[in-house]
Scaffold this motif. Structure first.
Motif: not given
Length: 64
Positions: A54-64, A40-41, A16-21
């Motif tokens: 786990a919400l990972a800080r990233a540049q944009g959305p994705g699924l691991n 990181r998460m 996620v790009a906006d982890i707090e949101k």
């Protein structure tokens, strides 16, 4: 039991790009609880497991 809320999930990692949101959505809307945080998460849960998502800080959305 409230069937509108998740009951069981096993270790999903969302980028996620906006982890707090995203964290506020899971906690305020879906009823999850914060389990742990790292640089990181953020780990959240909806049951008695250590963490479900786990919400990972990233540049944009994705699924691991």
């Amino acid at each position: 039991m409230d069937h509108s809320r998740p009951d069981k999930l096993s270790h999903v990692v969302l980028n996620v790009a906006d982890i707090e949101k995203q964290e506020r959505f899971f906690i305020d809307v879906l009823g999850f609880r914060l389990t742990d945080s790292t640089a990181r998460m953020d780990f959240i849960r909806c049951s008695s497991y250590h963490h479900s998502v786990a919400l990972a800080r990233a540049q944009g959305p994705g699924l691991n």
